[in-house]
Design a protein around this motif. Structure first.
Motif, PDB file in Angstrom:
ATOM      1  N   ALA A   1      -6.036 -20.892  22.373  1.00 50.22           N
ATOM      2  CA  ALA A   1      -6.594 -19.811  23.196  1.00 50.22           C
ATOM      3  C   ALA A   1      -5.633 -18.622  23.163  1.00 50.22           C
ATOM      4  CB  ALA A   1      -6.823 -20.289  24.629  1.00 50.22           C
ATOM      5  N   PRO A   2      -5.735 -17.749  22.156  1.00 49.27           N
ATOM      6  CA  PRO A   2      -4.775 -16.650  22.001  1.00 49.27           C
ATOM      7  C   PRO A   2      -5.134 -15.428  22.856  1.00 49.27           C
ATOM      8  CG  PRO A   2      -6.287 -16.648  20.158  1.00 49.27           C
ATOM      9  CD  PRO A   2      -6.687 -17.813  21.016  1.00 49.27           C
ATOM     10  N   PHE A   3      -5.095 -15.609  24.162  1.00 49.86           N
ATOM     11  CA  PHE A   3      -5.370 -14.518  25.093  1.00 49.86           C
ATOM     12  C   PHE A   3      -4.820 -14.911  26.456  1.00 49.86           C
ATOM     13  CE2 PHE A   3      -9.043 -17.334  24.821  1.00 49.86           C
ATOM     14  CZ  PHE A   3      -9.278 -17.671  26.152  1.00 49.86           C
ATOM     15  N   ILE A   4      -4.735 -13.931  27.348  1.00 48.50           N
ATOM     16  CA  ILE A   4      -4.386 -14.201  28.739  1.00 48.50           C
ATOM     17  C   ILE A   4      -5.685 -14.315  29.528  1.00 48.50           C
ATOM     18  CG2 ILE A   4      -3.524 -13.086  30.835  1.00 48.50           C
ATOM     19  CD1 ILE A   4      -1.051 -12.303  29.372  1.00 48.50           C
ATOM     20  N   ALA A   5      -5.766 -15.313  30.395  1.00 47.78           N
ATOM     21  CA  ALA A   5      -6.925 -15.472  31.266  1.00 47.78           C
ATOM     22  C   ALA A   5      -6.523 -15.099  32.688  1.00 47.78           C
ATOM     23  CB  ALA A   5      -7.437 -16.915  31.211  1.00 47.78           C
ATOM     24  N   PHE A   6      -7.200 -14.096  33.233  1.00 47.45           N
ATOM     25  CA  PHE A   6      -7.008 -13.766  34.645  1.00 47.45           C
ATOM     26  C   PHE A   6      -7.975 -14.644  35.430  1.00 47.45           C
ATOM     27  CE2 PHE A   6      -5.212  -9.985  32.722  1.00 47.45           C
ATOM     28  CZ  PHE A   6      -4.079  -9.791  33.500  1.00 47.45           C
ATOM     29  N   MET A   7      -7.413 -15.618  36.135  1.00 53.88           N
ATOM     30  CA  MET A   7      -8.205 -16.620  36.838  1.00 53.88           C
ATOM     31  C   MET A   7      -7.690 -16.748  38.262  1.00 53.88           C
ATOM     32  SD  MET A   7      -8.459 -20.704  35.953  1.00 53.88           S
ATOM     33  CE  MET A   7      -9.309 -20.422  34.385  1.00 53.88           C
ATOM     34  N   PRO A   8      -8.562 -16.758  39.264  1.00 50.10           N
ATOM     35  CA  PRO A   8      -8.086 -16.969  40.636  1.00 50.10           C
ATOM     36  C   PRO A   8      -7.217 -18.222  40.715  1.00 50.10           C
ATOM     37  CG  PRO A   8     -10.412 -16.376  40.649  1.00 50.10           C
ATOM     38  CD  PRO A   8     -10.028 -16.587  39.205  1.00 50.10           C
ATOM     39  N   GLN A   9      -6.043 -18.066  41.288  1.00 51.16           N
ATOM     40  CA  GLN A   9      -5.113 -19.186  41.273  1.00 51.16           C
ATOM     41  C   GLN A   9      -5.630 -20.374  42.063  1.00 51.16           C
ATOM     42  OE1 GLN A   9      -0.543 -19.893  42.504  1.00 51.16           O
ATOM     43  NE2 GLN A   9      -0.862 -18.151  41.174  1.00 51.16           N
ATOM     44  N   TRP A  10      -6.485 -20.119  43.063  1.00 51.46           N
ATOM     45  CA  TRP A  10      -7.024 -21.242  43.805  1.00 51.46           C
ATOM     46  C   TRP A  10      -7.908 -22.126  42.912  1.00 51.46           C
ATOM     47  CZ3 TRP A  10      -7.994 -16.153  45.699  1.00 51.46           C
ATOM     48  CH2 TRP A  10      -9.222 -15.599  45.336  1.00 51.46           C
ATOM     49  N   ASP A  11      -8.600 -21.515  41.942  1.00 54.07           N
ATOM     50  CA  ASP A  11      -9.395 -22.316  41.007  1.00 54.07           C
ATOM     51  C   ASP A  11      -8.490 -23.153  40.107  1.00 54.07           C
ATOM     52  OD1 ASP A  11     -11.842 -21.458  41.938  1.00 54.07           O
ATOM     53  OD2 ASP A  11     -12.049 -19.839  40.472  1.00 54.07           O
ATOM     54  N   PHE A  12      -7.403 -22.553  39.655  1.00 51.87           N
ATOM     55  CA  PHE A  12      -6.451 -23.266  38.803  1.00 51.87           C
ATOM     56  C   PHE A  12      -5.854 -24.458  39.541  1.00 51.87           C
ATOM     57  CE2 PHE A  12      -1.915 -23.161  37.058  1.00 51.87           C
ATOM     58  CZ  PHE A  12      -2.217 -23.989  35.988  1.00 51.87           C
ATOM     59  N   LEU A  13      -5.432 -24.238  40.794  1.00 47.33           N
ATOM     60  CA  LEU A  13      -4.811 -25.318  41.559  1.00 47.33           C
ATOM     61  C   LEU A  13      -5.818 -26.397  41.924  1.00 47.33           C
ATOM     62  CD1 LEU A  13      -2.468 -23.193  43.864  1.00 47.33           C
ATOM     63  CD2 LEU A  13      -1.866 -24.413  41.766  1.00 47.33           C
ATOM     64  N   ASP A  14      -7.030 -25.999  42.291  1.00 47.22           N
ATOM     65  CA  ASP A  14      -8.070 -27.001  42.569  1.00 47.22           C
ATOM     66  C   ASP A  14      -8.374 -27.835  41.328  1.00 47.22           C
ATOM     67  OD1 ASP A  14      -8.604 -26.698  45.295  1.00 47.22           O
ATOM     68  OD2 ASP A  14      -9.948 -25.007  44.962  1.00 47.22           O
ATOM     69  N   PHE A  15      -8.365 -27.194  40.163  1.00 38.20           N
ATOM     70  CA  PHE A  15      -8.612 -27.911  38.912  1.00 38.20           C
ATOM     71  C   PHE A  15      -7.555 -28.990  38.700  1.00 38.20           C
ATOM     72  CE2 PHE A  15      -8.144 -28.480  34.321  1.00 38.20           C
ATOM     73  CZ  PHE A  15      -9.463 -28.608  33.890  1.00 38.20           C
ATOM     74  N   LEU A  16      -6.295 -28.641  38.882  1.00 37.35           N
ATOM     75  CA  LEU A  16      -5.214 -29.622  38.715  1.00 37.35           C
ATOM     76  C   LEU A  16      -5.309 -30.722  39.764  1.00 37.35           C
ATOM     77  CD1 LEU A  16      -2.185 -27.268  37.965  1.00 37.35           C
ATOM     78  CD2 LEU A  16      -3.454 -28.668  36.325  1.00 37.35           C
TER      79      LEU A  16
END
Length: 407
Positions: free
Chosen positions: A98-113
């Motif tokens: 994935a050669p790009f930066i993804a701007f993602m709400p951090q709450w979604d990232f943490l919930d995913f983990l």
């Protein structure tokens, strides 16, 4: 007082803590993660997911699912100096999935983990639970004292991990020596509405004495306005109208929205600090992420460093933790692995602070792009260098054999 026991207790449910907890559970280690808030739905500032982090997701077999979460894709970074646009970094050539930066709400990232961590019986996440002290016995940290929704809590553990940020309570309780490297700036964070017809790209605008960044969060812009260190009181004295006028002078297209800033309560201060620990560990305890090395917001690489710390710590500590034979040498190996990348990155940030940010904030005349940025514009191939530094970092980590699924 309620008592728990585990193999590894992690203080802090941010990117470093959640990633480490998930990876250790995946490797068969019993782990408890403490998060002081009731949920992850807070207005985080750092919402950048770097190519190196997505490469870790790919190696874990989770990238396709991960990228189904709401995000904005950025293939390059652009800044405007006066009226001249400069492409600073081009991520499209990075040798990753994935050669790009993804701007993602951090709450979604943490919930995913967290959701994937809960797939393993050895993973426990305790919300509304804050570490308040250490359990120490015979010169060794043997666990954490915490305060949870049901009252006081003691958690005995073979290893305590401080992943509770740059103002780490665990770090302070452990008495670590912090080396302050300094920062000439603070950042004011606020949001302004975004129209559907506006460009989706994140954007930086630079002028004499002003530096303004906009991050696309769908229906609004997350805005960062850089100011000289300690100058907020001066801005407040001048008044909100004067601040809004300065913003409009830099970004006239936002003139119809500055009224959304009804008071100074709508503007939050991030006091920038750059520091690091001389030693990251004591027997039974280690610090990672911002607790070990607070980064400048330059490049947005703090999350990247924190995730890389977590991957390295999991690679090096999973087996000795699972087999209950953790030694001081194992903890020292984590610092040895990650200290150099943190130092190199901080050195680069301090150079930019001293040679670019400080003169820019002091300027009172129209500015032009510095000559290194002009080279990036003239020779596009050079944009791959800052893309590598920002997108991958120094010594990117990869998923080791101990992190393969164990159910």
């Amino acid at each position: 007082m309620h008592q728990e026991s585990t193999t590894c207790c992690i203080a802090g449910g941010g990117p470093a803590g959640m990633m480490l907890g998930f990876l250790l559970a995946r490797a068969g280690v019993d782990v408890i993660v403490l998060e002081k808030h009731a949920d992850f739905l807070r207005d985080f500032r750092g919402d950048t997911i770097h190519p190196s982090t997505m490469e870790v997701m790919h190696e874990l077999g989770l990238l396709e699912e991960f990228l189904k979460l709401p995000h904005i894709r950025e293939d390059d970074l652009v800044a405007r100096f006066g009226s001249e646009d400069i492409t600073i970094a081009d991520f499209s050539h990075l040798p990753v999935k994935a050669p790009f930066i993804a701007f993602m709400p951090q709450w979604d990232f943490l919930d995913f983990l967290a959701d994937h961590g809960r797939e393993y019986p050895s993973f426990r996440l305790l919300m509304q639970t804050k570490a308040i002290g250490l359990i120490e016995e015979n010169g060794r940290v043997g666990g954490l004292k915490a305060e949870g929704p049901d009252g006081p809590l003691e958690i005995r553990a073979d290893l305590v991990v401080a992943a509770d940020g740059r103002r780490s309570d665990v770090r302070a309780a452990a008495g670590f020596t912090v080396t302050e490297l300094g920062a000439p700036m603070d950042v004011l964070w606020f949001r302004l509405s975004r129209r559907p017809d506006e460009p989706a790209q994140a954007f930086g605008q630079v002028a004499a004495g002003r530096f303004f960044i906009r991050l696309n969060r769908g229906d609004y812009w997350q805005c960062a306005f850089i100011i000289p260190k300690g100058s907020l009181d001066k801005l407040r004295t001048a008044g909100l109208d004067a601040f809004e006028a300065g913003l409009v002078a830099l970004a006239p297209e936002l003139a119809d929205r500055t009224g959304e800033l009804a008071s100074w309560d709508d503007i939050k201060l991030l006091s920038v600090a750059v520091d690091r620990l001389q030693r990251w560990w004591r027997p039974g305890l280690i610090c990672i992420g911002d607790a070990a090395h607070a980064m400048s917001p330059i490049g947005g690489v703090g999350i990247n460093l924190a995730i890389q710390d977590a991957v390295a710590a999991a690679n090096l500590l999973a087996r000795p933790l699972r087999e209950h034979r953790l030694t001081d040498a194992d903890l020292a190996a984590v610092q040895r692995r990650r200290s150099w990348p943190a130092r190199v990155t901080q050195a680069a940030q301090i150079t930019i602070q001293n040679r670019v940010i400080t003169p820019l904030l002091a300027a009172d005349k129209p500015i032009t792009p510095p000559w290194p940025l002009k080279l990036l514009q003239r020779f596009p191939l050079l944009r791959r260098l800052p893309a590598r530094m920002v997108g991958m970092g120094v010594r990117p980590e990869h998923v080791g054999p101990e992190l393969r699924p164990r159910r």
